[in-house]
Design a protein around this motif. Structure first.
Motif, PDB file in Angstrom:
ATOM      1  N   TRP A  11       0.482  -1.228  -0.050  1.00 23.21           N
ATOM      2  CA  TRP A  11       0.164   0.022  -0.354  1.00 23.21           C
ATOM      3  C   TRP A  11       1.066   1.325  -0.099  1.00 23.21           C
ATOM      4  O   TRP A  11       1.210   1.300   1.053  1.00 23.21           O
ATOM      5  CB  TRP A  11      -0.642  -0.071   1.069  1.00 23.21           C
ATOM      6  CG  TRP A  11      -1.508  -1.011   0.975  1.00 23.21           C
ATOM      7  CD1 TRP A  11      -1.546  -2.645   1.732  1.00 23.21           C
ATOM      8  CD2 TRP A  11      -3.529  -0.704   0.396  1.00 23.21           C
ATOM      9  NE1 TRP A  11      -2.697  -3.065   1.450  1.00 23.21           N
ATOM     10  CE2 TRP A  11      -3.679  -1.942   0.818  1.00 23.21           C
ATOM     11  CE3 TRP A  11      -4.066  -0.162  -0.212  1.00 23.21           C
ATOM     12  CZ2 TRP A  11      -5.052  -1.989   0.296  1.00 23.21           C
ATOM     13  CZ3 TRP A  11      -5.091  -0.235  -0.841  1.00 23.21           C
ATOM     14  CH2 TRP A  11      -6.019  -1.328  -0.148  1.00 23.21           C
ATOM     15  N   ARG A  77      -7.152   3.941   4.046  1.00 22.80           N
ATOM     16  CA  ARG A  77      -7.729   3.170   2.753  1.00 22.80           C
ATOM     17  C   ARG A  77      -8.835   3.494   1.909  1.00 22.80           C
ATOM     18  O   ARG A  77      -8.934   3.860   1.051  1.00 22.80           O
ATOM     19  CB  ARG A  77      -7.302   2.459   3.314  1.00 22.80           C
ATOM     20  CG  ARG A  77      -5.588   1.594   3.654  1.00 22.80           C
ATOM     21  CD  ARG A  77      -5.521   0.135   3.606  1.00 22.80           C
ATOM     22  NE  ARG A  77      -4.385  -0.097   4.225  1.00 22.80           N
ATOM     23  CZ  ARG A  77      -3.962  -1.683   4.626  1.00 22.80           C
ATOM     24  NH1 ARG A  77      -4.880  -2.639   4.476  1.00 22.80           N
ATOM     25  NH2 ARG A  77      -2.789  -2.344   4.503  1.00 22.80           N
ATOM     26  N   TYR A  82      -4.014   5.483  -0.012  1.00 21.57           N
ATOM     27  CA  TYR A  82      -3.263   4.793  -0.091  1.00 21.57           C
ATOM     28  C   TYR A  82      -3.672   4.383  -1.236  1.00 21.57           C
ATOM     29  O   TYR A  82      -4.518   4.200  -1.927  1.00 21.57           O
ATOM     30  CB  TYR A  82      -3.284   3.900   0.371  1.00 21.57           C
ATOM     31  CG  TYR A  82      -1.970   4.161   2.488  1.00 21.57           C
ATOM     32  CD1 TYR A  82      -1.120   3.924   2.414  1.00 21.57           C
ATOM     33  CD2 TYR A  82      -3.187   4.166   2.805  1.00 21.57           C
ATOM     34  CE1 TYR A  82       0.046   4.248   3.631  1.00 21.57           C
ATOM     35  CE2 TYR A  82      -2.049   4.791   4.328  1.00 21.57           C
ATOM     36  CZ  TYR A  82      -0.826   4.800   4.277  1.00 21.57           C
ATOM     37  OH  TYR A  82       0.367   4.991   5.774  1.00 21.57           O
ATOM     38  N   ARG A  84      -2.669   0.249  -3.932  1.00 21.72           N
ATOM     39  CA  ARG A  84      -2.292  -0.809  -3.774  1.00 21.72           C
ATOM     40  C   ARG A  84      -1.986  -1.503  -4.763  1.00 21.72           C
ATOM     41  O   ARG A  84      -1.783  -0.986  -6.133  1.00 21.72           O
ATOM     42  CB  ARG A  84      -3.804  -2.126  -3.385  1.00 21.72           C
ATOM     43  CG  ARG A  84      -3.228  -3.281  -2.960  1.00 21.72           C
ATOM     44  CD  ARG A  84      -4.085  -4.129  -2.438  1.00 21.72           C
ATOM     45  NE  ARG A  84      -3.948  -5.637  -3.068  1.00 21.72           N
ATOM     46  CZ  ARG A  84      -4.116  -7.355  -2.103  1.00 21.72           C
ATOM     47  NH1 ARG A  84      -4.236  -6.384  -0.893  1.00 21.72           N
ATOM     48  NH2 ARG A  84      -3.478  -7.743  -2.373  1.00 21.72           N
TER      49      ARG A  84
END
Length: 400
Positions: A11, A77, A82, A84
């Motif tokens: 992340w 998130r 963030y 991935r």
């Protein structure tokens, strides 16, 4: 044997404001709370959940605050802070007006950690630790299923080749995925890399012994948590420097003049000097400050190994154990890293928050490498490496 590997589920920060100093870079907890209050997205709010304003108001301890840490990580998130990436390494550049440092974010095999000459492994851990901090790191990882804070490793075999490769690649990758500026004004930039380029970097990162420059607690937490791999930034000797690591003592068990007499009786030369507080220019001498008095103490020669002769070891054995009857792990001793100048330590004594400041010259990079390649153990909190890897820019979600 290759110890470094790609991050299966990485992340990466997209906004940079998730970046933070590592949890153990602070001289007091109030500084951490102030940072979290000013920036709730900071990784410190996840790493030190008991020091968030909410936890403090509710009187929650570290264990009680762990569910809130998981909720915060999920929230940042979900907010898009963030993104991935799968099976990547991350090129890392840290720069200011005078110096540029490089590193590689990757996963490293936990079973390669070695703590003594008779224990095989490519990753050399080198300092005593505070076991309660280790247990906290292991509990946080178990709660989150994610590693937020990297272990800083120094590549001693192919360091020059890794340095050159990272410098060349970072110059061609374009705009970084994220950038952040630390309190010292250094810019931290990251780029994800996959495929053959990643493989080439991992070969260089695994080209020799990897010395733990920062993160002894985090690496032991990976072992305690039985993690197959831990998150690391692999850097090079050319990229780092070692700053002083000082000490503050409160509730000193001995009057200062009696302490000086004990040091003189053990063979030290003691000299009153003018202020302000300053780190001695060379090894073999430490500076003590208490109640408006500055004293230089020329340490006696010590017998034993290279480690026994280091200034930090002599301070542990002569000043703390012998003169003050304090174990170096005593909670009355605060370890103050190189981001805090001598004037700050003097201010803590003048304000009555400490009784004694102990200023110690830094260990040299050459001595540090020699001690580690000899598989000896450094005194605790004796090396403050700069620049430090910034937590919260890259995290690794653990596989089931």
């Amino acid at each position: 044997m290759r110890a470094a590997h790609a991050i299966s589920a990485a992340w990466l920060s997209t906004t940079g404001d998730t970046g933070a100093q590592n949890y153990d870079e602070f001289a007091n907890d109030a500084e951490i709370t102030d940072i979290i209050r000013a920036n709730p997205a900071s990784a410190l709010a996840v790493e030190m959940p008991h020091l968030t304003p909410e936890s403090l108001a509710a009187g929650l301890d570290f264990a009680q605050s762990l569910p809130m840490a998981a909720e915060r990580l999920a929230a940042v998130r979900a907010a898009g802070k963030y993104t991935r990436h799968e099976d990547v390494v991350v090129v890392y550049r840290i720069s200011d007006s005078t110096h540029t440092a490089y590193g590689l974010w990757a996963m490293v095999d936990t079973d390669q950690i070695s703590t003594s000459a008779d224990e095989p492994g490519l990753v050399i851990r080198n300092e005593d630790v505070f076991i309660e901090k280790v247990r906290q790191r292991a509990a946080l990882t178990a709660q989150l299923g994610t590693l937020l804070s990297p272990v800083l490793l120094m590549q001693t075999g192919t360091g020059k080749e890794l340095q050159d490769a990272l410098a060349e690649l970072s110059a061609t990758l374009g705009e970084p995925s994220a950038s952040d500026v630390d309190p010292q004004g250094r810019r931290h930039e990251i780029w994800p890399v996959a495929g053959p380029e990643a493989e080439s970097l991992l070969v260089l990162a695994s080209g020799g012994d990897l010395i733990v420059a920062d993160g002894n607690h985090r690496s032991l937490a990976a072992q305690i948590g039985e993690l197959p791999r831990f998150l690391a930034v692999i850097t090079t000797p050319e990229s780092v420097a070692i700053q002083p690591y000082h000490r503050l003592v409160r509730d000193m068990p001995l009057p200062f003049d009696m302490l000086l007499a004990a040091l003189e009786g053990a063979g030290s030369a003691v000299t009153e000097v003018d202020g302000p507080a300053a780190t001695p220019a060379s090894g073999g001498t430490i500076r003590l400050y208490v109640a408006g008095r500055h004293v230089d103490v020329e340490l006696p020669d010590a017998d034993g190994t290279t480690v026994d002769r280091l200034d930090h070891a002599v301070v542990e054995n002569l000043l703390f154990r012998a003169a003050l009857d304090l174990d170096p792990g005593d909670k009355r001793i605060t370890y103050v890293g190189g981001d805090y100048p001598p004037a700050w330590l003097q201010g803590e004594v003048d304000a009555g928050r400490a009784d004694l400041a102990v200023l110690i010259p830094p260990v040299t990079v050459e001595d540090f490498i020699a001690v580690n390649l000899g598989r000896l153990k450094m005194p605790r909190k004796s090396t403050w490496f700069t620049p430090k890897a910034r937590a919260g820019l890259v995290s690794a979600q653990l596989e089931d």
